[in-house]
Write an enzyme that holds these catalytic residues in place. Structure first.
Site, PDB file in Angstrom:
ATOM      1  N   MET A  28      37.012   7.335 -47.467  1.00  0.00           N
ATOM      2  CA  MET A  28      35.832   6.838 -46.756  1.00  0.00           C
ATOM      3  C   MET A  28      34.937   6.131 -47.750  1.00  0.00           C
ATOM      4  N   GLU A 167      45.223  -0.944 -41.512  1.00  0.00           N
ATOM      5  CA  GLU A 167      43.894  -1.319 -41.001  1.00  0.00           C
ATOM      6  C   GLU A 167      43.623  -2.827 -41.011  1.00  0.00           C
ATOM      7  N   TYR A 169      44.024  -4.924 -43.588  1.00  0.00           N
ATOM      8  CA  TYR A 169      43.652  -5.491 -44.883  1.00  0.00           C
ATOM      9  C   TYR A 169      44.837  -6.292 -45.461  1.00  0.00           C
ATOM     10  N   ARG A 217      49.578   3.980 -47.619  1.00  0.00           N
ATOM     11  CA  ARG A 217      49.020   4.095 -46.258  1.00  0.00           C
ATOM     12  C   ARG A 217      49.641   3.001 -45.408  1.00  0.00           C
ATOM     13  N   HIS A 255      41.052  -3.226 -37.997  1.00  0.00           N
ATOM     14  CA  HIS A 255      39.605  -3.195 -37.723  1.00  0.00           C
ATOM     15  C   HIS A 255      39.220  -4.130 -36.579  1.00  0.00           C
ATOM     16  N   ALA A 257      40.978  -4.564 -33.926  1.00  0.00           N
ATOM     17  CA  ALA A 257      41.582  -4.100 -32.667  1.00  0.00           C
ATOM     18  C   ALA A 257      40.487  -3.723 -31.677  1.00  0.00           C
ATOM     19  N   ARG A 258      40.741  -3.975 -30.420  1.00  0.00           N
ATOM     20  CA  ARG A 258      39.761  -3.636 -29.384  1.00  0.00           C
ATOM     21  C   ARG A 258      40.201  -2.386 -28.625  1.00  0.00           C
ATOM     22  N   CYS A 340      30.831  10.748 -33.718  1.00  0.00           N
ATOM     23  CA  CYS A 340      29.806   9.840 -33.174  1.00  0.00           C
ATOM     24  C   CYS A 340      29.660   8.556 -33.992  1.00  0.00           C
ATOM     25  N   GLN A 342      27.508   7.788 -35.972  1.00  0.00           N
ATOM     26  CA  GLN A 342      26.125   7.308 -36.052  1.00  0.00           C
ATOM     27  C   GLN A 342      25.544   7.267 -37.465  1.00  0.00           C
ATOM     28  N   ARG A 566      15.782  -4.538 -18.368  1.00  0.00           N
ATOM     29  CA  ARG A 566      14.795  -5.610 -18.210  1.00  0.00           C
ATOM     30  C   ARG A 566      14.962  -6.674 -19.285  1.00  0.00           C
ATOM     31  N   LYS A 570      22.504  -9.372 -24.286  1.00  0.00           N
ATOM     32  CA  LYS A 570      23.662  -8.506 -24.045  1.00  0.00           C
ATOM     33  C   LYS A 570      23.232  -7.100 -23.638  1.00  0.00           C
ATOM     34  N   TRP A 581      30.711  -1.271 -28.607  1.00  0.00           N
ATOM     35  CA  TRP A 581      31.744  -2.068 -27.921  1.00  0.00           C
ATOM     36  C   TRP A 581      32.655  -1.166 -27.087  1.00  0.00           C
ATOM     37  N   GLY A 653      11.922  14.810 -31.239  1.00  0.00           N
ATOM     38  CA  GLY A 653      11.409  14.003 -30.134  1.00  0.00           C
ATOM     39  C   GLY A 653       9.965  14.300 -29.810  1.00  0.00           C
TER      40      GLY A 653
HETATM   41  P1  FAD Z   1      15.297  18.225 -27.189  1.00  0.00           P
HETATM   42  O1  FAD Z   1      16.734  18.090 -27.289  1.00  0.00           O
HETATM   43  O2  FAD Z   1      14.601  17.642 -26.031  1.00  0.00           O
HETATM   44  O3  FAD Z   1      14.950  19.784 -27.268  1.00  0.00           O
HETATM   45  C1  FAD Z   1      13.664  20.307 -27.034  1.00  0.00           C
HETATM   46  C2  FAD Z   1      13.781  21.777 -26.662  1.00  0.00           C
HETATM   47  O4  FAD Z   1      12.459  22.333 -26.575  1.00  0.00           O
HETATM   48  C3  FAD Z   1      14.425  22.025 -25.303  1.00  0.00           C
HETATM   49  O5  FAD Z   1      15.494  22.940 -25.445  1.00  0.00           O
HETATM   50  C4  FAD Z   1      13.297  22.600 -24.445  1.00  0.00           C
HETATM   51  O6  FAD Z   1      13.770  23.556 -23.519  1.00  0.00           O
HETATM   52  C5  FAD Z   1      12.408  23.246 -25.497  1.00  0.00           C
HETATM   53  N1  FAD Z   1      10.996  23.407 -25.136  1.00  0.00           N
HETATM   54  C6  FAD Z   1      10.137  22.431 -24.713  1.00  0.00           C
HETATM   55  N2  FAD Z   1       8.902  22.967 -24.532  1.00  0.00           N
HETATM   56  C7  FAD Z   1       8.982  24.280 -24.816  1.00  0.00           C
HETATM   57  C8  FAD Z   1       8.040  25.349 -24.843  1.00  0.00           C
HETATM   58  N3  FAD Z   1       6.757  25.179 -24.548  1.00  0.00           N
HETATM   59  N4  FAD Z   1       8.487  26.573 -25.182  1.00  0.00           N
HETATM   60  C9  FAD Z   1       9.783  26.797 -25.492  1.00  0.00           C
HETATM   61  N5  FAD Z   1      10.701  25.810 -25.514  1.00  0.00           N
HETATM   62  C10 FAD Z   1      10.302  24.568 -25.193  1.00  0.00           C
HETATM   63  N6  FAD Z   1      21.680  11.423 -29.318  1.00  0.00           N
HETATM   64  C11 FAD Z   1      22.507  10.949 -30.227  1.00  0.00           C
HETATM   65  O7  FAD Z   1      22.101  10.814 -31.376  1.00  0.00           O
HETATM   66  N7  FAD Z   1      23.792  10.621 -29.927  1.00  0.00           N
HETATM   67  C12 FAD Z   1      24.281  10.752 -28.700  1.00  0.00           C
HETATM   68  O8  FAD Z   1      25.448  10.437 -28.464  1.00  0.00           O
HETATM   69  C13 FAD Z   1      23.445  11.256 -27.696  1.00  0.00           C
HETATM   70  N8  FAD Z   1      23.888  11.387 -26.436  1.00  0.00           N
HETATM   71  C14 FAD Z   1      23.040  11.847 -25.488  1.00  0.00           C
HETATM   72  C15 FAD Z   1      23.508  11.938 -24.183  1.00  0.00           C
HETATM   73  C16 FAD Z   1      22.677  12.401 -23.190  1.00  0.00           C
HETATM   74  C17 FAD Z   1      23.198  12.476 -21.787  1.00  0.00           C
HETATM   75  C18 FAD Z   1      21.345  12.794 -23.508  1.00  0.00           C
HETATM   76  C19 FAD Z   1      20.430  13.303 -22.439  1.00  0.00           C
HETATM   77  C20 FAD Z   1      20.884  12.688 -24.797  1.00  0.00           C
HETATM   78  C21 FAD Z   1      21.706  12.205 -25.786  1.00  0.00           C
HETATM   79  N9  FAD Z   1      21.274  12.043 -27.106  1.00  0.00           N
HETATM   80  C22 FAD Z   1      22.118  11.575 -28.050  1.00  0.00           C
HETATM   81  C23 FAD Z   1      19.867  12.272 -27.472  1.00  0.00           C
HETATM   82  C24 FAD Z   1      19.681  13.595 -28.225  1.00  0.00           C
HETATM   83  O9  FAD Z   1      20.261  14.644 -27.498  1.00  0.00           O
HETATM   84  C25 FAD Z   1      18.188  13.820 -28.434  1.00  0.00           C
HETATM   85  O10 FAD Z   1      17.692  12.788 -29.249  1.00  0.00           O
HETATM   86  C26 FAD Z   1      17.919  15.159 -29.127  1.00  0.00           C
HETATM   87  O11 FAD Z   1      18.370  16.210 -28.330  1.00  0.00           O
HETATM   88  C27 FAD Z   1      16.422  15.355 -29.367  1.00  0.00           C
HETATM   89  O12 FAD Z   1      16.262  16.575 -30.023  1.00  0.00           O
HETATM   90  P2  FAD Z   1      14.930  17.417 -29.982  1.00  0.00           P
HETATM   91  O13 FAD Z   1      15.260  18.736 -30.589  1.00  0.00           O
HETATM   92  O14 FAD Z   1      13.828  16.651 -30.582  1.00  0.00           O
HETATM   93  O15 FAD Z   1      14.559  17.605 -28.446  1.00  0.00           O
HETATM   94  P1  NAP Z   2      17.050   3.900 -25.097  1.00  0.00           P
HETATM   95  O1  NAP Z   2      18.315   3.633 -25.786  1.00  0.00           O
HETATM   96  O2  NAP Z   2      15.791   3.551 -25.761  1.00  0.00           O
HETATM   97  O3  NAP Z   2      17.143   3.166 -23.680  1.00  0.00           O
HETATM   98  C1  NAP Z   2      16.138   3.214 -22.744  1.00  0.00           C
HETATM   99  C2  NAP Z   2      16.415   2.183 -21.642  1.00  0.00           C
HETATM  100  O4  NAP Z   2      15.389   2.243 -20.694  1.00  0.00           O
HETATM  101  C3  NAP Z   2      16.505   0.768 -22.138  1.00  0.00           C
HETATM  102  O5  NAP Z   2      17.597   0.146 -21.486  1.00  0.00           O
HETATM  103  C4  NAP Z   2      15.185   0.138 -21.708  1.00  0.00           C
HETATM  104  O6  NAP Z   2      15.516  -1.204 -21.529  1.00  0.00           O
HETATM  105  C5  NAP Z   2      14.840   0.939 -20.454  1.00  0.00           C
HETATM  106  N1  NAP Z   2      13.402   1.129 -20.224  1.00  0.00           N
HETATM  107  C6  NAP Z   2      12.454   1.492 -21.114  1.00  0.00           C
HETATM  108  N2  NAP Z   2      11.253   1.602 -20.515  1.00  0.00           N
HETATM  109  C7  NAP Z   2      11.437   1.325 -19.211  1.00  0.00           C
HETATM  110  C8  NAP Z   2      10.582   1.261 -18.069  1.00  0.00           C
HETATM  111  N3  NAP Z   2       9.286   1.525 -18.174  1.00  0.00           N
HETATM  112  N4  NAP Z   2      11.110   0.902 -16.895  1.00  0.00           N
HETATM  113  C9  NAP Z   2      12.424   0.622 -16.774  1.00  0.00           C
HETATM  114  N5  NAP Z   2      13.274   0.666 -17.811  1.00  0.00           N
HETATM  115  C10 NAP Z   2      12.802   1.009 -19.016  1.00  0.00           C
HETATM  116  O7  NAP Z   2      16.956   5.433 -24.762  1.00  0.00           O
HETATM  117  P2  NAP Z   2      17.951   6.419 -24.031  1.00  0.00           P
HETATM  118  O8  NAP Z   2      19.028   5.729 -23.333  1.00  0.00           O
HETATM  119  O9  NAP Z   2      17.040   7.272 -23.245  1.00  0.00           O
HETATM  120  O10 NAP Z   2      18.568   7.254 -25.223  1.00  0.00           O
HETATM  121  C11 NAP Z   2      17.766   8.105 -26.032  1.00  0.00           C
HETATM  122  C12 NAP Z   2      18.318   8.199 -27.433  1.00  0.00           C
HETATM  123  O11 NAP Z   2      19.550   8.867 -27.438  1.00  0.00           O
HETATM  124  C13 NAP Z   2      18.539   6.835 -28.027  1.00  0.00           C
HETATM  125  O12 NAP Z   2      18.134   6.851 -29.361  1.00  0.00           O
HETATM  126  C14 NAP Z   2      20.000   6.670 -27.962  1.00  0.00           C
HETATM  127  O13 NAP Z   2      20.492   5.876 -29.019  1.00  0.00           O
HETATM  128  C15 NAP Z   2      20.503   8.087 -28.090  1.00  0.00           C
HETATM  129  N6  NAP Z   2      21.814   8.142 -27.437  1.00  0.00           N
HETATM  130  C16 NAP Z   2      22.865   7.647 -28.117  1.00  0.00           C
HETATM  131  C17 NAP Z   2      24.084   7.612 -27.509  1.00  0.00           C
HETATM  132  C18 NAP Z   2      25.287   7.094 -28.237  1.00  0.00           C
HETATM  133  O14 NAP Z   2      26.347   6.988 -27.699  1.00  0.00           O
HETATM  134  N7  NAP Z   2      25.197   6.765 -29.510  1.00  0.00           N
HETATM  135  C19 NAP Z   2      24.235   8.069 -26.228  1.00  0.00           C
HETATM  136  C20 NAP Z   2      23.130   8.566 -25.547  1.00  0.00           C
HETATM  137  C21 NAP Z   2      21.907   8.570 -26.176  1.00  0.00           C
HETATM  138  P3  NAP Z   2      14.557  -2.331 -20.940  1.00  0.00           P
HETATM  139  O15 NAP Z   2      13.224  -2.011 -21.506  1.00  0.00           O
HETATM  140  O16 NAP Z   2      15.130  -3.621 -21.404  1.00  0.00           O
HETATM  141  O17 NAP Z   2      14.668  -2.196 -19.475  1.00  0.00           O
HETATM  142 FE1  SF4 Z   3      31.314  12.853 -37.809  1.00  0.00          FE
HETATM  143 FE2  SF4 Z   3      29.169  11.757 -36.591  1.00  0.00          FE
HETATM  144 FE3  SF4 Z   3      28.972  13.033 -38.946  1.00  0.00          FE
HETATM  145 FE4  SF4 Z   3      30.165  10.660 -38.826  1.00  0.00          FE
HETATM  146  S1  SF4 Z   3      28.021  11.092 -38.383  1.00  0.00           S
HETATM  147  S2  SF4 Z   3      30.862  12.457 -39.924  1.00  0.00           S
HETATM  148  S3  SF4 Z   3      31.211  10.840 -36.882  1.00  0.00           S
HETATM  149  S4  SF4 Z   3      29.531  13.925 -36.980  1.00  0.00           S
END
Ligand code: FAD
Ligand code: NAP
Ligand code: SF4
Length: 676
Positions: A28, A167, A169, A217, A255, A257-258, A340, A342, A566, A570, A581, A653
């Site tokens: 890597m 890959e 290369y 490889r 690299h 490849a789709r 992921c 990421q 909005r 893309k 992609w 968050g």
């Molecule tokens: P949260 O995950 O929102 O956790 C907050 C916690 O606080 C919750 O468990 C809640 O119950 C608790 N809480 C709130 N208030 C109180 C209180 N007063 N007392 C006790 N507990 C409380 N991110 C990625 O990076 N890659 C992805 O692929 C990805 N995919 C996602 C797919 C989906 C469908 C969703 C919904 C999210 C995805 N995310 C992804 C986003 C990612 O999960 C969030 O960014 C992350 O969980 C945020 O972490 P957090 O701990 O800040 O908040």
């Molecule tokens: P996001 O990626 O910021 O997307 C939010 C979407 O909502 C955008 O399409 C935005 O586009 C739209 N939007 C924002 N304000 C709006 C409004 N007032 N009215 C209507 N549309 C509005 O956030 P997310 O999808 O909620 O994901 C949260 C985080 O989790 C992101 O950081 C994301 O990268 C991560 N995540 C990652 C993956 C992954 O596969 N890597 C998967 C899930 C989540 P417009 O403003 O153009 O409409």
């Molecule tokens: Fe695995 Fe995601 Fe960590 Fe990369 S960032 S090593 S894909 S968990």
């Protein structure tokens, strides 16, 4: 013999050397290589993995000459002066009873610079630079540069080299008719096209002698048109064996490849069948790779006779101690790579140093140190999402008394929704890891408990960390209270029955995930690989050149989906660099209509009214799912600040909803946990 993983912990004897187990840490590029003090950082990074018990390590790719650079001034090994600087790396690994190979990588036409060379002057679709066609002299010179690079690797103390022949290369470009259009002795027939890798292997062997590992490889499945067939792959493997290689490693997919080959939606061990086909025709050990991320999967691959060794790369970013934990039968304590990309590949592709979403210590071995707290304190962490989990377990590991609250009945926050998305089942593993980590470091977990400012201000905690996360944003236009409207959170937690036509507002990560959730049927575990091959047109028997079926029928879906944003441009442009992609083509395959530059007007009994390209349009849908981003839950923090509570921290968050993802949440939680 190991009681649980008898194959995994079987040493591998190569005659002149012995590898202590069957696990290879795959190559890597991390970006540490090019940093000013990169050698010391790379040494610390590999030392940690060697201490973690891995049998054999392969470095990131080093170019054998300037033309072979991946990008300008990227890592190369072309002099004894450079070789001496590598000593710190090889010594660090050997001191920990590890073995390490240097990978020699010539980028060929993937070189992102004007000096790039290739067998023919054909530009790759992923680089703006058309390569120079290598002359016959240039070819011979390049072969000698590979041999010199191997000589310097030996001088530097490496146990061997891996020759990168896959890959897409340079070496792969010579082998495939897709990129080799030469009419001289280095092109045309298959025999001519494979002369280049064989000449490299022979030159290396002559230069380094017998007691030095040479791994090749080999691209077993190119996944591009004009790639190799199964018979050619087998023939090449046999010739590679005769040309002096000690082992063959598996390469899957160019690299360009789709077809996804390593992202989380690729089933585990999806490609081992190809390695197995080749293994039947050679005598030297063969290594398999791609989406093997647990010791259980690795063991079952070896037990099935598909390979002699397994390569895992990203799993060692996620957990450097993977192998030792498996050896101690603590596989539940392994921090599993969730595929992921990421923090690893997405970083490297934009020139940032790699790390890991689930393990932010990765590639920060000399900077982020988990040290005992100077003064152990009582800490309350509110919210057991990724941010709170990372903070609580880090602080407790340092000796603090930590109580972790969550109002829900399970840990994980938004990860509990993510894990339900088809192809994101790996997210379960992160929660399993944290559940065990909580017990290991002694965090007191209080679920189903809502933390309030009154309770916290009276309880006498020395530090309070607010990790209360986010809630879905509510857009403001007419009809948001209509029964057709459902927020993603309710969809994914309550899973109500939905109609067959659905509009999704918001095409970010969550909008795409929701589309997949609505489009894809649940596929039983034992059918996942076949489903995946069909979905992406993969011919796993590689009868079709490159193993790619270009006229594969589109998969069917029971629903019609509209995915809207909005912003102009893309759809999903801000998704991950190396995964976006995949999401876009996946939902497109199911016939999703993606509209950007949309203005939302209203929702009523007819459906969702929008303006698109200056035209009013009604999408006559049964439901509208809102995925319009998030807002912070920071009320608790504001109340505590108002009450002048002593040490209150805001993370994840709850601190910043914009640009929040799990990478940021875990990184932020860990950082604060290290600082308390
Ligand atoms: P949260 O995950 O929102 O956790 C907050 C916690 O606080 C919750 O468990 C809640 O119950 C608790 N809480 C709130 N208030 C109180 C209180 N007063 N007392 C006790 N507990 C409380 N991110 C990625 O990076 N890659 C992805 O692929 C990805 N995919 C996602 C797919 C989906 C469908 C969703 C919904 C999210 C995805 N995310 C992804 C986003 C990612 O999960 C969030 O960014 C992350 O969980 C945020 O972490 P957090 O701990 O800040 O908040
Ligand atoms: P996001 O990626 O910021 O997307 C939010 C979407 O909502 C955008 O399409 C935005 O586009 C739209 N939007 C924002 N304000 C709006 C409004 N007032 N009215 C209507 N549309 C509005 O956030 P997310 O999808 O909620 O994901 C949260 C985080 O989790 C992101 O950081 C994301 O990268 C991560 N995540 C990652 C993956 C992954 O596969 N890597 C998967 C899930 C989540 P417009 O403003 O153009 O409409
Ligand atoms: Fe695995 Fe995601 Fe960590 Fe990369 S960032 S090593 S894909 S968990």
């Amino acid at each position: 013999m190991h009681p649980t993983y008898p194959n995994l912990f079987q040493p591998l004897d190569l005659g002149f050397t012995r590898i202590k187990n069957r696990v290879l840490m795959g190559s890597m590029h991390t970006g540490l290589e090019e940093l000013e003090d990169g050698y010391a950082k790379v040494a610390a990074y590999f030392a940690e993995r060697a201490a973690g018990g891995v049998g054999l390590i392969v470095t990131g790719g080093y170019a054998p000459n300037r033309a072979g650079w991946v990008s300008p001034f990227s890592a190369k090994l072309t002099s004894s002066r450079e070789a001496r600087r590598h000593r710190v790396i090889t010594d660090a690994v050997h001191e920990r009873d590890g073995k390490i190979l240097l990978q020699i990588l010539h980028a060929g036409r993937y070189g992102y610079h004007p000096l790039a060379v290739a067998p023919s002057r054909i530009k790759s679709p992923i680089s703006p630079f058309a390569p120079w066609k290598l002359t016959k002299f240039g070819i011979r010179k390049t072969i000698m540069d590979f041999a010199s690079c191997a000589k310097y690797a030996k001088l530097a103390g490496y146990d061997g080299v891996e020759v990168m022949g896959s890959e897409g290369y340079l070496i792969n470009e010579f082998i495939a008719p897709r990129t080799n259009k030469r009419r001289d002795g280095w092109g045309g027939s298959f025999e001519n096209r494979i002369r280049f890798p064989l000449a490299i292997l022979q030159a290396i062997r002559e230069t380094v002698g017998e007691d030095f590992m040479v791994v090749y490889r080999l691209s077993m499945l190119d996944l591009v048109e004009g790639g190799s067939t199964r018979d050619e792959v087998i023939e090449l493997a046999q010739q590679v064996e005769r040309s002096g290689a000690n082992m063959i490693n598996t390469g899957i997919g160019w690299h360009e490849a789709r077809v996804p080959t390593i992202v989380t939606s690729v089933p585990r061990a999806a490609f081992v069948e190809i390695t197995k086909q080749v293994k039947a025709h050679i005598q030297i050990p063969i290594i398999t790779a791609n989406r093997i991320n647990t010791p259980e999967v690795a063991e079952s691959v070896l037990a099935s006779g598909a390979a002699d060794m397994v390569s895992m790369a990203r799993p060692f970013l996620a957990d450097p101690h993977f192998v030792n934990k498996a050896r101690l039968n603590q596989s539940e304590m392994i921090n599993t790579c969730i595929g992921c990309n990421q923090a690893c590949l997405d970083h490297v592709f934009v020139g940032r140093t790699a790390s890991c979403l689930v393990n932010p210590y990765a590639c920060r071995e000399t900077e982020w140190l988990l040290e005992e707290a100077k003064k152990p304190a009582s800490v309350a962490v509110i919210g057991a999402g990724p941010a709170g989990l990372a903070c609580a377990t880090t602080a407790a590991a340092r000796g603090h008394q930590v109580v972790l609250f969550d109002r829900e009945g399970e840990i994980g926050g938004q990860f509990n929704m993510a894990k339900k998305i088809p192809g994101k089942e790996e997210f379960y593993e992160t929660l399993r890891y944290f559940r065990h980590k909580i017990d290991e470091v002694g965090v007191e977990l209080r679920l189903n408990e809502v933390a309030t400012s009154d309770m916290l201000s009276e309880s006498g905690f020395e530090h309070v960390v607010i990790a209360t996360g986010v809630h879905p944003r509510r857009p403001h236009f007419r009809g948001m209270d209509h029964p057709k409207v459902i927020f993603y959170k309710d969809l994914l937690t309550k899973e109500p029955e939905l109609g067959s036509k659905i509009a999704i507002i918001g095409a970010g990560g969550i909008g795409f995930d929701v589309a997949e959730f609505l489009l894809q049927e649940t596929v039983p575990e034992d059918q996942r690989k076949d489903h995946f091959y069909r979905e992406w047109g993969i011919d796993i028997s590689v009868k079709v050149p490159g193993g790619l079926i270009t006229d594969a029928p589109a998969p069917a879906s029971k629903r019609k989906i509209f995915l809207l944003q909005r912003r102009e441009g893309k759809i999903g442009a801000r998704l991950g660099k190396t995964t976006g992609w995949v999401h876009r083509s996946s939902v497109k395959k199911y016939g999703t209509e993606m509209l950007s530059g949309v203005e939302y007007r209203a929702i009523d009994d007819r459906g969702l009214h929008i303006i698109h390209r200056q035209q009013e349009r009604c999408l006559e849908v049964d439901h509208v799912v809102v995925c319009a981003g998030q807002e912070s839950n920071r009320q608790l923090y504001d109340e505590l600040v108002k009450k002048r509570c002593a040490s209150v921290h805001l993370i994840g968050g709850a601190k910043k909803a914009a640009e929040l993802d799990a990478k940021l949440a875990i990184e932020n939680g860990t950082e604060i946990g290290l600082r308390l």
